[in-house]
Design a protein around this motif. Sequence first.
Motif, PDB file in Angstrom:
ATOM      1  N   HIS A 279       7.546  -8.938  -0.370  1.00 10.78           N
ATOM      2  CA  HIS A 279       7.233  -8.575   1.003  1.00 10.78           C
ATOM      3  C   HIS A 279       6.950  -9.803   1.874  1.00 10.78           C
ATOM      4  O   HIS A 279       6.784  -9.668   3.077  1.00 10.78           O
ATOM      5  CB  HIS A 279       6.033  -7.619   1.028  1.00 10.78           C
ATOM      6  CG  HIS A 279       4.801  -8.197   0.425  1.00 10.78           C
ATOM      7  ND1 HIS A 279       4.622  -8.265  -0.940  1.00 10.78           N
ATOM      8  CD2 HIS A 279       3.709  -8.734   0.981  1.00 10.78           C
ATOM      9  CE1 HIS A 279       3.460  -8.826  -1.189  1.00 10.78           C
ATOM     10  NE2 HIS A 279       2.880  -9.120  -0.041  1.00 10.78           N
TER      11      HIS A 279
ATOM     12  N   LYS B 218      -0.576  -4.076  -7.487  1.00 10.65           N
ATOM     13  CA  LYS B 218      -0.798  -3.177  -6.350  1.00 10.65           C
ATOM     14  C   LYS B 218      -1.875  -3.726  -5.428  1.00 10.65           C
ATOM     15  O   LYS B 218      -1.750  -3.671  -4.205  1.00 10.65           O
ATOM     16  CB  LYS B 218      -1.222  -1.793  -6.845  1.00 10.65           C
ATOM     17  CG  LYS B 218      -0.125  -1.000  -7.480  1.00 10.65           C
ATOM     18  CD  LYS B 218      -0.669   0.328  -7.958  1.00 10.65           C
ATOM     19  CE  LYS B 218       0.255   0.955  -8.968  1.00 10.65           C
ATOM     20  NZ  LYS B 218      -0.358   2.118  -9.617  1.00 10.65           N
TER      21      LYS B 218
ATOM     22  N   GLY C  43      -0.590  -6.727  -3.465  1.00 11.91           N
ATOM     23  CA  GLY C  43       0.654  -6.465  -2.750  1.00 11.91           C
ATOM     24  C   GLY C  43       0.423  -6.380  -1.246  1.00 11.91           C
ATOM     25  O   GLY C  43      -0.669  -6.632  -0.738  1.00 11.91           O
ATOM     26  N   GLY C  44       1.478  -6.019  -0.530  1.00 12.49           N
ATOM     27  CA  GLY C  44       1.370  -5.936   0.915  1.00 12.49           C
ATOM     28  C   GLY C  44       2.439  -5.048   1.497  1.00 12.49           C
ATOM     29  O   GLY C  44       3.170  -4.360   0.790  1.00 12.49           O
ATOM     30  N   LYS C  45       2.532  -5.073   2.816  1.00 13.89           N
ATOM     31  CA  LYS C  45       3.485  -4.229   3.525  1.00 13.89           C
ATOM     32  C   LYS C  45       4.749  -5.013   3.848  1.00 13.89           C
ATOM     33  O   LYS C  45       4.682  -6.134   4.342  1.00 13.89           O
ATOM     34  CB  LYS C  45       2.860  -3.697   4.808  1.00 13.89           C
ATOM     35  CG  LYS C  45       1.705  -2.765   4.550  1.00 13.89           C
ATOM     36  CD  LYS C  45       1.102  -2.286   5.833  1.00 13.89           C
ATOM     37  CE  LYS C  45      -0.057  -1.353   5.552  1.00 13.89           C
ATOM     38  NZ  LYS C  45      -0.688  -0.905   6.789  1.00 13.89           N
ATOM     39  N   LYS C  46       5.875  -4.407   3.573  1.00 13.07           N
ATOM     40  CA  LYS C  46       7.176  -5.001   3.881  1.00 13.07           C
ATOM     41  C   LYS C  46       7.611  -4.493   5.242  1.00 13.07           C
ATOM     42  O   LYS C  46       7.705  -3.285   5.466  1.00 13.07           O
ATOM     43  CB  LYS C  46       8.190  -4.601   2.809  1.00 13.07           C
ATOM     44  CG  LYS C  46       9.614  -4.963   3.108  1.00 13.07           C
ATOM     45  CD  LYS C  46       9.926  -6.329   2.622  1.00 13.07           C
ATOM     46  CE  LYS C  46      11.421  -6.572   2.769  1.00 13.07           C
ATOM     47  NZ  LYS C  46      11.753  -7.943   2.802  1.00 13.07           N
TER      48      LYS C  46
ATOM     49  N   LYS D 203       6.805  -0.229   4.297  1.00 15.60           N
ATOM     50  CA  LYS D 203       6.749   0.194   2.906  1.00 15.60           C
ATOM     51  C   LYS D 203       5.772  -0.711   2.144  1.00 15.60           C
ATOM     52  O   LYS D 203       5.820  -1.923   2.292  1.00 15.60           O
ATOM     53  CB  LYS D 203       8.149   0.063   2.320  1.00 15.60           C
ATOM     54  CG  LYS D 203       8.401   0.814   1.067  1.00 15.60           C
ATOM     55  CD  LYS D 203       9.867   0.661   0.700  1.00 15.60           C
ATOM     56  CE  LYS D 203      10.301   1.725  -0.250  1.00 15.60           C
ATOM     57  NZ  LYS D 203      11.691   1.547  -0.635  1.00 15.60           N
ATOM     58  N   LYS D 204       4.872  -0.125   1.350  1.00 14.77           N
ATOM     59  CA  LYS D 204       3.929  -0.905   0.549  1.00 14.77           C
ATOM     60  C   LYS D 204       4.624  -1.354  -0.726  1.00 14.77           C
ATOM     61  O   LYS D 204       5.208  -0.542  -1.445  1.00 14.77           O
ATOM     62  CB  LYS D 204       2.722  -0.030   0.206  1.00 14.77           C
ATOM     63  CG  LYS D 204       1.714  -0.680  -0.693  1.00 14.77           C
ATOM     64  CD  LYS D 204       0.545  -1.203   0.078  1.00 14.77           C
ATOM     65  CE  LYS D 204      -0.611  -1.619  -0.805  1.00 14.77           C
ATOM     66  NZ  LYS D 204      -0.450  -2.824  -1.518  1.00 14.77           N
TER      67      LYS D 204
END
Length: 143
Positions: A43, A78, A81-84, A92-93
């Motif tokens: 992302h 998770k 992670g991050g948002k794309k 989308k996460k």
Amino acid sequence: MSKPTSVRDVPASLFISKYADYLKRSGQIRNPSWLEIVKTGIHKKNSPLESDWFFFRLASLARRFYIKGGNGVGNLRKKYGGKKRRGSRPVKKLPSGGKIIRFALQELERLNILFKNEKGKRLITKKAQQDMDIRSRKILTKS
């Protein structure tokens, strides 16, 4: 008589920055050659701008294992992670890269901060827990 202090009593950002500085100064962390060019997840567009970002990730993982106990690589992916961003489509996460987390956990195990129990679950060692408590006490007395 003073109240016992733990990592939970110190603000997360303050503890992570101080513990990352300690890990950096210790000189025991092995930095692989791919560390400067790797992205932290799909992302992201670029690799992290700060040169010592890996020490912050190690300190963050150590604090997380102190507070929450054993987590697997999947759960940690998770969490980090991050948002794309996908243009006009909905965000989308996405999880972060697993190699970075696996390598960081292996380094923390090599430094005897984490260990695997008989079930294969990673936990923080008693010595590391005491060391982190001492550092958190120092942080609170200075501020």
